[in-house]
Write a protein that holds these residues in place. Structure first.
Motif, mmCIF file in Angstrom:
data_model
loop_
_atom_site.group_PDB
_atom_site.id
_atom_site.type_symbol
_atom_site.label_atom_id
_atom_site.label_comp_id
_atom_site.label_asym_id
_atom_site.label_seq_id
_atom_site.Cartn_x
_atom_site.Cartn_y
_atom_site.Cartn_z
ATOM 1 N N LEU A 1 -0.220 9.785 21.381
ATOM 2 C CA LEU A 1 -0.388 10.128 19.966
ATOM 3 C C LEU A 1 -1.708 9.651 19.365
ATOM 4 C CD1 LEU A 1 3.169 9.304 18.526
ATOM 5 C CD2 LEU A 1 2.272 11.538 19.222
ATOM 6 N N ASP A 2 -2.440 8.820 20.085
ATOM 7 C CA ASP A 2 -3.590 8.170 19.454
ATOM 8 C C ASP A 2 -4.643 9.152 18.951
ATOM 9 O OD1 ASP A 2 -3.936 8.322 22.456
ATOM 10 O OD2 ASP A 2 -5.963 7.755 21.923
ATOM 11 N N MET A 3 -4.749 10.316 19.600
ATOM 12 C CA MET A 3 -5.784 11.290 19.219
ATOM 13 C C MET A 3 -5.510 11.977 17.874
ATOM 14 S SD MET A 3 -7.989 11.262 21.723
ATOM 15 C CE MET A 3 -8.205 11.051 23.494
ATOM 16 N N TYR A 4 -4.271 11.918 17.392
ATOM 17 C CA TYR A 4 -3.921 12.629 16.161
ATOM 18 C C TYR A 4 -4.365 11.916 14.897
ATOM 19 C CZ TYR A 4 -1.078 15.742 18.960
ATOM 20 O OH TYR A 4 -0.679 16.656 19.882
ATOM 21 N N PHE A 5 -4.703 10.641 15.043
ATOM 22 C CA PHE A 5 -4.912 9.851 13.826
ATOM 23 C C PHE A 5 -6.383 9.570 13.537
ATOM 24 C CE2 PHE A 5 -0.610 9.150 15.245
ATOM 25 C CZ PHE A 5 0.082 9.465 14.086
ATOM 26 N N ASP A 6 -6.746 9.728 12.290
ATOM 27 C CA ASP A 6 -8.118 9.467 11.867
ATOM 28 C C ASP A 6 -8.451 7.989 11.952
ATOM 29 O OD1 ASP A 6 -7.297 12.081 10.352
ATOM 30 O OD2 ASP A 6 -9.493 12.020 10.446
ATOM 31 N N LYS A 7 -7.486 7.167 11.624
ATOM 32 C CA LYS A 7 -7.712 5.734 11.743
ATOM 33 C C LYS A 7 -6.372 5.007 11.858
ATOM 34 C CE LYS A 7 -11.514 4.341 9.501
ATOM 35 N NZ LYS A 7 -12.223 3.801 8.311
ATOM 36 N N VAL A 8 -6.427 3.833 12.470
ATOM 37 C CA VAL A 8 -5.216 3.041 12.667
ATOM 38 C C VAL A 8 -5.397 1.705 11.964
ATOM 39 C CG1 VAL A 8 -3.846 1.822 14.418
ATOM 40 C CG2 VAL A 8 -4.645 4.162 14.855
ATOM 41 N N TYR A 9 -4.509 1.408 11.047
ATOM 42 C CA TYR A 9 -4.532 0.124 10.350
ATOM 43 C C TYR A 9 -3.357 -0.729 10.831
ATOM 44 C CZ TYR A 9 -8.053 1.869 7.093
ATOM 45 O OH TYR A 9 -9.207 2.354 6.547
ATOM 46 N N VAL A 10 -3.672 -1.921 11.331
ATOM 47 C CA VAL A 10 -2.612 -2.827 11.778
ATOM 48 C C VAL A 10 -2.693 -4.109 10.957
ATOM 49 C CG1 VAL A 10 -1.587 -4.048 13.733
ATOM 50 C CG2 VAL A 10 -2.821 -1.910 14.134
ATOM 51 N N ALA A 11 -1.597 -4.450 10.308
ATOM 52 C CA ALA A 11 -1.556 -5.677 9.493
ATOM 53 C C ALA A 11 -0.694 -6.723 10.153
ATOM 54 C CB ALA A 11 -0.961 -5.352 8.129
ATOM 55 N N LYS A 12 -1.035 -7.984 9.931
ATOM 56 C CA LYS A 12 -0.124 -9.055 10.349
ATOM 57 C C LYS A 12 1.137 -8.984 9.493
ATOM 58 C CE LYS A 12 -2.993 -12.381 12.656
ATOM 59 N NZ LYS A 12 -4.349 -12.367 12.028
ATOM 60 N N GLN A 13 0.965 -8.618 8.239
ATOM 61 C CA GLN A 13 2.111 -8.448 7.354
ATOM 62 C C GLN A 13 1.855 -7.303 6.383
ATOM 63 O OE1 GLN A 13 3.448 -12.074 5.534
ATOM 64 N NE2 GLN A 13 5.551 -11.376 5.728
ATOM 65 N N LYS A 14 2.805 -6.396 6.343
ATOM 66 C CA LYS A 14 2.645 -5.245 5.452
ATOM 67 C C LYS A 14 3.177 -5.586 4.074
ATOM 68 C CE LYS A 14 3.565 -0.960 7.319
ATOM 69 N NZ LYS A 14 4.265 -0.063 8.274
ATOM 70 N N ASN A 15 2.269 -5.649 3.126
ATOM 71 C CA ASN A 15 2.674 -5.904 1.751
ATOM 72 C C ASN A 15 1.795 -5.041 0.835
ATOM 73 O OD1 ASN A 15 0.179 -7.140 1.821
ATOM 74 N ND2 ASN A 15 1.059 -9.188 2.133
ATOM 75 N N ARG A 16 2.003 -5.146 -0.451
ATOM 76 C CA ARG A 16 1.266 -4.332 -1.417
ATOM 77 C C ARG A 16 -0.252 -4.425 -1.212
ATOM 78 N NH1 ARG A 16 2.075 -4.462 -7.970
ATOM 79 N NH2 ARG A 16 0.174 -3.316 -8.478
ATOM 80 N N ALA A 17 -0.736 -5.656 -0.942
ATOM 81 C CA ALA A 17 -2.178 -5.868 -0.775
ATOM 82 C C ALA A 17 -2.727 -5.079 0.421
ATOM 83 C CB ALA A 17 -2.471 -7.361 -0.586
ATOM 84 N N PHE A 18 -1.924 -4.979 1.464
ATOM 85 C CA PHE A 18 -2.340 -4.223 2.649
ATOM 86 C C PHE A 18 -2.557 -2.750 2.296
ATOM 87 C CE2 PHE A 18 -0.546 -1.710 6.361
ATOM 88 C CZ PHE A 18 -1.679 -1.784 7.159
ATOM 89 N N TYR A 19 -1.609 -2.164 1.546
ATOM 90 C CA TYR A 19 -1.746 -0.753 1.179
ATOM 91 C C TYR A 19 -2.923 -0.551 0.213
ATOM 92 C CZ TYR A 19 2.650 -0.137 3.614
ATOM 93 O OH TYR A 19 3.609 -0.107 4.597
ATOM 94 N N GLU A 20 -3.110 -1.514 -0.662
ATOM 95 C CA GLU A 20 -4.256 -1.420 -1.596
ATOM 96 C C GLU A 20 -5.585 -1.512 -0.831
ATOM 97 O OE1 GLU A 20 -2.020 -3.058 -5.639
ATOM 98 O OE2 GLU A 20 -3.116 -4.472 -4.358
#
Lengths: 220, 220
Positions: free
Chosen positions: B133-152
């Motif tokens: 699936l890696d070719m389908y995505f424009d970019k990959v974001y990996v967080a240690k913790q997903k919270n509001r700040a990560f999405y912002e």
């Protein structure tokens, strides 16, 4: 003929390690290029060789360094692609073609078979199991460093003396020479990375594959 | 319809992680029993569960502990057999059946596709590449913790605003709730380990698989 205690090295003795490592690196390089490693195949192989020489074979970040050096930045997508291809190559691991038959014949003649190898214990088990060989051996001895004391330790543990033992391996410095000092009969298999190493007087016998091992041992 | 920025979680959203992990553990247990784990299958699975709960999912010695606890001693042959079977299971990893088609349709409609996931970056790349699936995505974001700040943070990096974005995931606490707080449109997929978690009001929409995702996004 009396029962013998036969000790085998793994790498380049039961399994073409040198060949396999090259194939695994080649597959990894191709996978990394497909994911964006900015380099042609030959240059990438050469860079990887240099990194491996500098960092040693048990360092775990060879691909990370290659990507950083080549693309100028860290890129875990490319690293992951390399690691997957490298590990998938492991599924094609197989012993030298004559090995299974030879081990079976030695086992059927009533000899006790052992592994005496150097390296990281879990990695050596990983190889034996993938090669489908782990069931043939009565015991597996893994040393951090193979020297005379290691072979003496094994004989003490197995309650055997040198003249009952045969050690078979590819490296004069690790396999045949220290085992000979410990009193074992030694057979050097000249293949793999160390096949050209000159080692006059460092093994009782030299062979090029294991095909005639049962007959050689019969005559001891 | 305007172009959207569509963010996907991986685990239990694109790939049946919970199912896969059980299958990998089962294969590992069978391999360990074949090499001498002194225990029946059901007991071994229960012991492994307890070790996993106690030590957490990113601890790397679950099998070592299981062997020691069950056989009363360390045995790297058994551990290695388990690890090999576990990793070989990875070769059978596949996305949920509708995923490839849905990603292709969204891509063809001109949307930008991203991964927004929590975990260890190299492990998440490993999954994406194995899943093809890696070719389908424009970019990959990996967080240690997903919270509001990560999405912002993601929106700032992509220079987009909340109303242009859609976040799709299985967990209210990690995927839909914090993304909603950051202003994104959120879709919860109710499957995998967290499907029964009650989360009223924590996503704009709930679905059971991704099949109708292109139509849902069309109407936004």
């Amino acid at each position: 003929m009396p029962q013998k205690y036969i000790f085998f090295d793994i790498d380049n003795t039961l399994f073409p390690t040198s060949q396999f490592l090259v194939r695994a690196d080649e597959n990894a390089i191709n996978a990394m290029i497909s994911r964006g490693l900015a380099c042609c195949f030959d240059d990438a192989m050469e860079r990887l060789r240099k990194i491996q020489e500098k960092k040693g074979s048990n360092y775990s970040k060879h691909f990370d360094l290659l990507v950083k050096e080549t693309n100028g930045r860290r890129d875990l997508k490319i690293v992951a692609a390399g690691i997957i291809a490298y590990h998938n190559t492991k599924n094609a691991m197989a012993p030298y073609p004559e090995v299974l038959g030879v081990l079976m014949r030695l086992h059927d003649k009533g000899h006790k078979l052992y592994i005496a190898t150097e390296g990281i214990e879990i990695k050596q088990w990983d190889k034996l199991i993938r090669l489908g060989l782990d069931m043939y051996f009565d015991k597996v001895y893994v040393a951090k460093q193979k020297n005379r004391a290691f072979y003496e330790h094994i004989m003490k543990r197995e309650k055997v003396v040198g003249k009952e033992c045969v050690m078979i391996g590819d490296r004069p410095d690790k396999d045949t020479w220290p085992a000979m000092l410990a009193g074992m009969y030694t057979i050097r298999v000249k293949r793999g990375k160390y096949e050209k190493e000159s080692a006059r007087g460092k093994a009782h016998k030299e062979i090029y594959d294991l095909r005639n091992l049962p007959e050689i041992i019969e005559k001891l």
